[in-house]
Write a protein that holds these residues in place. Structure first.
Motif, PDB file in Angstrom:
ATOM      1  N   UNK A  40      -4.946  12.022   3.693  1.00 48.75           N
ATOM      2  CA  UNK A  40      -4.314  10.676   3.028  1.00 48.75           C
ATOM      3  C   UNK A  40      -4.375   9.491   3.787  1.00 48.75           C
ATOM      4  N   UNK A  41      -5.003   8.547   3.390  1.00 47.62           N
ATOM      5  CA  UNK A  41      -5.301   7.237   4.293  1.00 47.62           C
ATOM      6  C   UNK A  41      -3.768   6.685   4.427  1.00 47.62           C
ATOM      7  N   UNK A  42      -3.543   6.071   5.609  1.00 47.09           N
ATOM      8  CA  UNK A  42      -2.208   5.563   5.818  1.00 47.09           C
ATOM      9  C   UNK A  42      -2.264   4.198   4.996  1.00 47.09           C
ATOM     10  N   UNK A  43      -0.950   3.741   4.446  1.00 50.39           N
ATOM     11  CA  UNK A  43      -0.940   2.608   4.005  1.00 50.39           C
ATOM     12  C   UNK A  43      -0.548   1.552   5.072  1.00 50.39           C
ATOM     13  N   UNK A  44      -1.479   1.255   6.043  1.00 47.01           N
ATOM     14  CA  UNK A  44      -1.314   0.106   6.993  1.00 47.01           C
ATOM     15  C   UNK A  44      -1.640  -0.993   6.459  1.00 47.01           C
ATOM     16  N   UNK A  45      -0.972  -2.097   7.087  1.00 48.34           N
ATOM     17  CA  UNK A  45      -1.364  -3.453   6.703  1.00 48.34           C
ATOM     18  C   UNK A  45      -2.875  -3.663   6.500  1.00 48.34           C
ATOM     19  N   UNK A  46      -3.104  -4.113   5.410  1.00 51.74           N
ATOM     20  CA  UNK A  46      -4.742  -4.383   4.957  1.00 51.74           C
ATOM     21  C   UNK A  46      -5.258  -5.629   5.871  1.00 51.74           C
ATOM     22  N   UNK A  47      -6.273  -5.473   6.573  1.00 53.27           N
ATOM     23  CA  UNK A  47      -6.810  -6.450   7.294  1.00 53.27           C
ATOM     24  C   UNK A  47      -7.452  -7.580   6.360  1.00 53.27           C
ATOM     25  N   UNK A  65       0.712   6.639  -0.241  1.00 53.22           N
ATOM     26  CA  UNK A  65       0.162   7.054  -1.586  1.00 53.22           C
ATOM     27  C   UNK A  65      -1.443   6.671  -1.595  1.00 53.22           C
ATOM     28  N   UNK A  66      -2.196   7.385  -2.375  1.00 53.89           N
ATOM     29  CA  UNK A  66      -3.492   6.848  -2.538  1.00 53.89           C
ATOM     30  C   UNK A  66      -3.929   7.137  -3.873  1.00 53.89           C
ATOM     31  N   UNK A  67      -4.539   6.275  -4.643  1.00 50.06           N
ATOM     32  CA  UNK A  67      -5.025   6.728  -5.887  1.00 50.06           C
ATOM     33  C   UNK A  67      -6.585   6.142  -5.988  1.00 50.06           C
ATOM     34  N   UNK A  68      -7.440   7.301  -5.786  1.00 55.16           N
ATOM     35  CA  UNK A  68      -8.818   6.982  -5.590  1.00 55.16           C
ATOM     36  C   UNK A  68      -9.528   7.246  -6.780  1.00 55.16           C
ATOM     37  N   UNK A  69     -10.163   6.114  -7.430  1.00 60.49           N
ATOM     38  CA  UNK A  69     -11.183   5.960  -8.550  1.00 60.49           C
ATOM     39  C   UNK A  69     -12.551   6.157  -8.188  1.00 60.49           C
ATOM     40  N   UNK A  70     -13.108   7.014  -8.838  1.00 61.07           N
ATOM     41  CA  UNK A  70     -14.682   7.332  -8.490  1.00 61.07           C
ATOM     42  C   UNK A  70     -15.437   6.450  -9.279  1.00 61.07           C
ATOM     43  N   UNK A  71     -16.252   5.392  -8.699  1.00 60.41           N
ATOM     44  CA  UNK A  71     -17.261   4.619  -9.268  1.00 60.41           C
ATOM     45  C   UNK A  71     -18.561   4.947  -8.738  1.00 60.41           C
ATOM     46  N   UNK A  72     -19.410   4.203  -9.272  1.00 65.85           N
ATOM     47  CA  UNK A  72     -20.856   4.450  -9.326  1.00 65.85           C
ATOM     48  C   UNK A  72     -21.255   3.893  -7.751  1.00 65.85           C
ATOM     49  N   UNK A  73     -20.387   3.376  -7.009  1.00 64.08           N
ATOM     50  CA  UNK A  73     -20.759   2.963  -5.820  1.00 64.08           C
ATOM     51  C   UNK A  73     -19.798   3.547  -4.803  1.00 64.08           C
ATOM     52  N   UNK A 100     -12.809  13.236 -11.446  1.00 63.20           N
ATOM     53  CA  UNK A 100     -11.341  13.071 -11.843  1.00 63.20           C
ATOM     54  C   UNK A 100     -10.640  12.062 -10.746  1.00 63.20           C
ATOM     55  N   UNK A 101      -9.589  11.223 -11.146  1.00 63.52           N
ATOM     56  CA  UNK A 101      -8.798  10.410 -10.230  1.00 63.52           C
ATOM     57  C   UNK A 101      -8.135  11.102  -9.266  1.00 63.52           C
ATOM     58  N   UNK A 102      -8.169  11.037  -7.964  1.00 60.93           N
ATOM     59  CA  UNK A 102      -7.417  11.638  -7.098  1.00 60.93           C
ATOM     60  C   UNK A 102      -6.139  10.978  -6.762  1.00 60.93           C
ATOM     61  N   UNK A 103      -4.998  11.411  -6.743  1.00 59.76           N
ATOM     62  CA  UNK A 103      -3.664  10.895  -6.516  1.00 59.76           C
ATOM     63  C   UNK A 103      -2.968  11.770  -5.406  1.00 59.76           C
ATOM     64  N   UNK A 104      -2.776  10.896  -4.328  1.00 59.20           N
ATOM     65  CA  UNK A 104      -2.281  11.547  -3.259  1.00 59.20           C
ATOM     66  C   UNK A 104      -0.903  11.024  -2.805  1.00 59.20           C
ATOM     67  N   UNK A 105       0.196  11.833  -2.511  1.00 60.48           N
ATOM     68  CA  UNK A 105       1.471  11.367  -2.214  1.00 60.48           C
ATOM     69  C   UNK A 105       1.978  11.952  -1.130  1.00 60.48           C
TER      70      UNK A 105
END
Length: 621
Positions: A49-56, A125-133, A200-205
């Motif tokens: 699960x990617x950490x919610x670090x400060x977004x650069x 938390x992570x909410x991964x949306x699959x896209x064409x890219x 499907x959309x992935x939700x990690x908590x």
């Protein structure tokens, strides 16, 4: 005591010692270094699960490479929107359009600090949306909102967070914050998006669970992930204070909760269930800051979200039966009410009675006393019947003593003669046991209820600051085997009252023959339970203490209404009817008669076999 009595006592003590040494301390699993809770990057790696670090800060080219069509939302300024009702204060963030912090306003942690059920330091938390890219983590994008901070009035409030991808194409997260309570409705919408795939959309908590109660070890035993499958099978990860546990489920889930001892953070599917669930709890025994790390990894059906059916719920609140009941199917099972055979006693009797008394009694120590009195009044018919049965046995005691002197040490003959006596006078020895056994589910149900009763949490009484945990009347500089580092005064009072009740009961109960002196054991068992219950909630041991005192008083009162001379006259009348062949036999007497006949036949066969053996021996000589 004879040799058999001593052996019986030693075996029971050995069982207690074995239980203490072998059961509570299973060997902890050795987790790889990257699964420890003390280092953020390694914990995130271990849970995928990617950490919610400060977004650069990203330039446009980097944002385009990382987020593709969502590049415009890859940079921005985070804005916090704080909304509250009388029960909780929730902070939403435009970074991710997510719940950033939850404070339960009516509860405090054991150290008096605000009870943060969710906060940026411990929740990722992570909410991964699959896209064409490729996949895009929506919780790293900056959403737009017109939601306003402030308190909620008499009606629920709707908060919408939106990311525009192109004209007519957007991702929207809509929260409906309640006017009261702890349930937040959550809708995930893909409005006109054409660049998403069918995965499907992935939700990690991931939640590094804070310590909210004073007993860290007990917190770890209670901390877990509960879940309900699509076919309504409730289960959880193993309740273990020292081991790591993980499960990957083939069945879809209706909901899951990250459960602390008295609080829940849960995610609920309102339409199609959650897919591909992977749940785990990790524990670092050397970490004194966090109880466990809980990770829930699920997928949300893409078809539902595309069709506008991505409807879910978050629950952030106390694990209170009155509150969780009705949130979702079987959601009340988050409150553990004991084994299946005991659960109805708690669910349909103790919980309603407790909540009824709670409305009129504010002091929980007095409430427990009233609960004891109420239960004893309900059980009075059984108690009276048990006392009358003991009175009958006392009346018959002189005759039983005569039988004992007559047959000597022949236990089989002793039991046979006793059964004949009971048959003659119309007494069932089980009539005194059955009422006592009927009260056992009550005591066992309370044993499971009180440790899970949030109503007692941080409620003081006398010297106990918190009835939901032990009262450390004395603390020891070292840990004493089987007892711990403290001594609970309520447990000591419970033990003393149990011994006093045993002494009183032994004066009223005739001595029964057998290999173990049960009267002696009645004094030993309370001492054994003192070690077992020393770390249990003060409310439970106080209940048992009051129950013992009330029971003694109740039996003293019943004694005034039981005339043993009249009982003796009734037994003599039954004997005369038996001798004349009059009177209707009870079901027990019929069973007793068959048992006597079988025993007599077996005795005759044994004697015949013995005589035949002796004759053959003489003939050989």
């Amino acid at each position: 005591m004879d040799r058999n009595q001593i052996i019986g006592i030693v075996l029971i003590l050995a069982m207690l010692v074995g239980y203490q040494l072998l059961v509570p301390k299973p060997a902890p699993e050795k987790a790889p270094a990257q699964q420890t809770q003390t280092t953020k990057p390694t914990t995130a790696a271990a849970t995928n699960a990617p950490a919610q670090a400060a977004t650069p800060t990203l330039d446009s080219a980097a944002a385009r490479a990382m987020y593709g069509d969502f590049a415009a939302a890859g940079t921005g300024q985070e804005q916090a929107i704080v909304v509250e009702n009388k029960d909780m204060r929730v902070t939403f963030s435009t970074l991710g359009g997510r719940v950033k912090e939850v404070v339960l306003k009516n509860y405090k942690a054991y150290d008096g600090k605000p009870l943060l059920l969710v906060d940026p330091q411990t929740t990722q938390t992570t909410l991964e949306l699959p896209t064409n890219r490729g996949k895009v983590d929506l919780h790293k994008l900056y959403f737009q909102t017109d939601a306003q901070a402030g308190a909620v009035g008499n009606q629920a409030r709707r908060l919408s967070f939106r990311v525009e991808v192109a004209p007519g194409q957007s991702v929207e997260q809509v929260y409906t914050f309640p006017a009261e309570g702890f349930v937040i409705d959550y809708d995930l919408r893909l409005n006109g998006l054409t660049n998403v795939g069918n995965d499907n959309i992935r939700f990690v908590w991931l939640d590094k669970m804070r310590q909210y109660e004073n007993d860290l070890s007990e917190n770890r035993k209670s901390a877990t992930i509960n879940y309900l499958t699509a076919d309504e099978n409730f289960d959880n990860l193993s309740l273990d204070a020292s081991g790591n546990h993980e499960t990957t489920l083939q069945e879809p889930l209706q909901w899951y909760t990250i459960k602390h001892k008295y609080f829940l953070a849960g995610f609920i599917a309102k339409n199609s269930p959650l897919q591909n669930a992977s749940l785990k709890t990790l524990v670092d025994p050397n970490d004194t800051q966090f109880v466990k790390t809980a990770v829930a990894d699920v997928t949300l059906p893409m078809a539902d979200v595309k069709q506008g059916k991505g409807n879910y719920r978050f629950f952030y609140g106390p694990n209170d039966y009155q509150i969780v009941d009705g949130v979702a199917p079987e959601f009340d099972q988050n409150v553990y009410l004991g084994y299946a055979i005991l659960k109805p006693v708690n669910k349909y009797f103790f919980v309603p009675v407790f909540n009824l008394l709670e409305k009129v009694i504010s002091n929980y120590g007095i409430l427990i006393i009233c609960l004891v009195v109420f239960v004893k009044l309900v059980l009075t018919p059984l108690t009276y019947k048990s006392y009358v049965s003991m009175a009958k046995m006392r009346v018959l005691q002189p005759e039983i003593n005569e039988i004992r002197e007559k047959v000597g040490d022949d236990m089989a003959k002793m039991q046979s003669e006793q059964m004949k006596l009971y048959q003659q006078v119309g007494v069932s020895p089980l009539s005194g046991c059955i009422p006592v056994l009927a009260t056992m589910p009550i005591l066992m149900a309370l044993f499971f209820l009180f440790p899970n009763l949030i109503e007692l949490r941080q409620k003081p009484f006398l010297w106990a600051d918190d009835l939901s945990t032990y009262d450390a009347f004395l603390r020891f500089p070292v840990t004493i085997p089987f007892l711990g580092s403290h001594l609970s005064l309520f447990t000591v009072l419970m033990t003393a009252s149990s011994i006093a009740y045993a002494w009183y009961n032994n004066q009223m109960t005739p001595t029964q023959p057998g290999p173990i002196n049960m009267k002696a054991m009645s004094y030993i068992f309370p001492l054994m339970f003192m070690f077992v219950l020393n770390s249990f909630p003060a409310g439970l041991t106080f209940y048992y203490f009051v129950s013992n005192v009330v029971t003694i008083a109740q039996q003293q009162l019943i004694r005034r209404f039981v005339d043993e001379d009249k009982i003796k006259a009734v037994l003599e009348e039954n004997r005369k009817k038996f001798e004349k062949g009059e009177g209707k036999k009870s079901k027990f007497q019929s069973i007793l008669q068959r048992s006597l006949n079988a025993a007599e036949e077996a005795r005759k066969q044994a004697e015949e076999a013995k005589r035949n053996a002796e004759q053959r021996s003489k003939q050989k000589k």
